[in-house]
Design a protein around this motif. Structure first.
Motif, PDB file in Angstrom:
ATOM      1  N   ASN A  22       0.860  -1.177   0.000  1.00 46.72           N
ATOM      2  CA  ASN A  22       0.000   0.000   0.000  1.00 46.72           C
ATOM      3  C   ASN A  22       0.901   1.233   0.000  1.00 46.72           C
ATOM      4  OD1 ASN A  22      -1.650   2.179   0.602  1.00 46.72           O
ATOM      5  ND2 ASN A  22      -2.946   1.003   1.984  1.00 46.72           N
ATOM      6  N   GLU A  24       0.550   4.414  -0.825  1.00 46.80           N
ATOM      7  CA  GLU A  24       0.071   5.681  -0.281  1.00 46.80           C
ATOM      8  C   GLU A  24       0.251   5.733   1.236  1.00 46.80           C
ATOM      9  OE1 GLU A  24      -4.081   8.162  -0.071  1.00 46.80           O
ATOM     10  OE2 GLU A  24      -3.668   7.029  -1.906  1.00 46.80           O
ATOM     11  N   GLU A  25      -0.109   4.651   1.891  1.00 45.23           N
ATOM     12  CA  GLU A  25       0.031   4.575   3.346  1.00 45.23           C
ATOM     13  C   GLU A  25       1.503   4.520   3.765  1.00 45.23           C
ATOM     14  OE1 GLU A  25      -0.878   1.201   6.622  1.00 45.23           O
ATOM     15  OE2 GLU A  25      -2.571   1.734   5.334  1.00 45.23           O
ATOM     16  N   MET A  26       2.284   3.724   3.046  1.00 45.47           N
ATOM     17  CA  MET A  26       3.681   3.531   3.423  1.00 45.47           C
ATOM     18  C   MET A  26       4.552   4.752   3.132  1.00 45.47           C
ATOM     19  SD  MET A  26       4.539  -0.444   2.589  1.00 45.47           S
ATOM     20  CE  MET A  26       6.081  -0.392   3.495  1.00 45.47           C
ATOM     21  N   LYS A  28       4.035   7.868   3.651  1.00 44.55           N
ATOM     22  CA  LYS A  28       4.038   8.809   4.773  1.00 44.55           C
ATOM     23  C   LYS A  28       5.051   8.407   5.834  1.00 44.55           C
ATOM     24  CE  LYS A  28      -0.860   9.605   4.054  1.00 44.55           C
ATOM     25  NZ  LYS A  28      -2.176   9.194   4.498  1.00 44.55           N
ATOM     26  N   LYS A  29       5.123   7.127   6.094  1.00 44.57           N
ATOM     27  CA  LYS A  29       5.956   6.633   7.192  1.00 44.57           C
ATOM     28  C   LYS A  29       7.362   6.216   6.754  1.00 44.57           C
ATOM     29  CE  LYS A  29       5.351   3.993  11.361  1.00 44.57           C
ATOM     30  NZ  LYS A  29       4.445   3.236  12.184  1.00 44.57           N
ATOM     31  N   TYR A  30       7.486   5.692   5.523  1.00 42.21           N
ATOM     32  CA  TYR A  30       8.749   5.092   5.106  1.00 42.21           C
ATOM     33  C   TYR A  30       9.333   5.670   3.813  1.00 42.21           C
ATOM     34  CZ  TYR A  30       7.147   1.578   8.431  1.00 42.21           C
ATOM     35  OH  TYR A  30       6.691   0.938   9.548  1.00 42.21           O
ATOM     36  N   SER A  34      12.184  10.017   5.211  1.00 38.54           N
ATOM     37  CA  SER A  34      11.458   9.747   6.451  1.00 38.54           C
ATOM     38  C   SER A  34      12.431   9.347   7.553  1.00 38.54           C
ATOM     39  CB  SER A  34      10.421   8.644   6.233  1.00 38.54           C
ATOM     40  OG  SER A  34      11.062   7.435   5.874  1.00 38.54           O
ATOM     41  N   THR A  40       5.909   2.336  15.635  1.00 37.75           N
ATOM     42  CA  THR A  40       5.645   1.068  14.962  1.00 37.75           C
ATOM     43  C   THR A  40       5.425  -0.013  16.008  1.00 37.75           C
ATOM     44  OG1 THR A  40       7.042   1.759  13.136  1.00 37.75           O
ATOM     45  CG2 THR A  40       6.537  -0.584  13.286  1.00 37.75           C
ATOM     46  N   GLU A  44       3.041  -4.591  13.098  1.00 35.24           N
ATOM     47  CA  GLU A  44       3.526  -3.968  11.869  1.00 35.24           C
ATOM     48  C   GLU A  44       4.936  -4.451  11.534  1.00 35.24           C
ATOM     49  OE1 GLU A  44       4.142   0.420   9.813  1.00 35.24           O
ATOM     50  OE2 GLU A  44       3.346   0.304  11.848  1.00 35.24           O
TER      51      GLU A  44
END
Length: 112
Positions: A22, A24-26, A28-30, A34, A40, A44
Motif C-alpha cells: 500500500n 500511499e500509506e507507506m 508517509k511513514k517510510y 522519512s 511502529t 507492523e
C-alpha cells in the motif's frame, strides 16, 4: 519499511508493473527522507518482515519471467545516480539496501 517501499518503486513502479504494498500509506511513514518515529508496533514489524522475506524471491522470479520490459528512469539526488533500465535498478536497489544495512550496523555498534 523504507527498504521494502524503495524496492517496490525502483523495480516495479518504474517498470510499469504493479507494486505489492500500500504505497500511499507507506510513503508517509517510510518514504524518502522519512525518519523512524517510534510508533511502529510489533504487528507492523512482523508484517514488514514477512513482506521483506517474500519480496526478494518474488522479484527474482519476476526477473526470470522477463516481465520488466520497460523502465521509466529514476534519478536519486541523494546518491547522485540515474537509473535507466531494470539492470541498473537491480544494482541500485542492492546498493541502497547495503547502504542502509551499513547505517544500521553503525547504529547498533554505536559508531553513528
Amino acid at each position: 519499511g523504507h527498504i521494502l517501499l524503495s524496492q517496490q518503486f525502483l523495480i516495479y513502479f518504474f517498470s510499469d508493473q504493479p507494486i505489492s504494498v500500500n504505497a500511499e500509506e507507506m510513503m508517509k511513514k517510510y518514504g524518502s527522507g522519512s525518519l523512524p518515529d517510534g510508533k511502529t508496533n510489533q504487528e507492523e514489524v512482523d508484517e514488514l518482515i514477512t513482506l521483506l522475506k517474500e519480496s526478494t524471491p518474488k522479484m527474482v522470479e519476476d526477473v526470470g519471467k522477463g516481465i520488466f520490459t520497460t523502465y521509466k528512469g529514476y534519478h536519486s539526488d541523494y546518491f547522485g545516480i540515474s537509473v535507466n533500465n531494470i539492470e541498473e535498478a537491480l544494482y541500485f536497489n542492492n546498493m541502497h539496501e547495503a547502504f542502509h544495512l551499513g547505517v544500521m550496523a553503525a547504529q547498533k555498534t554505536g559508531l553513528s
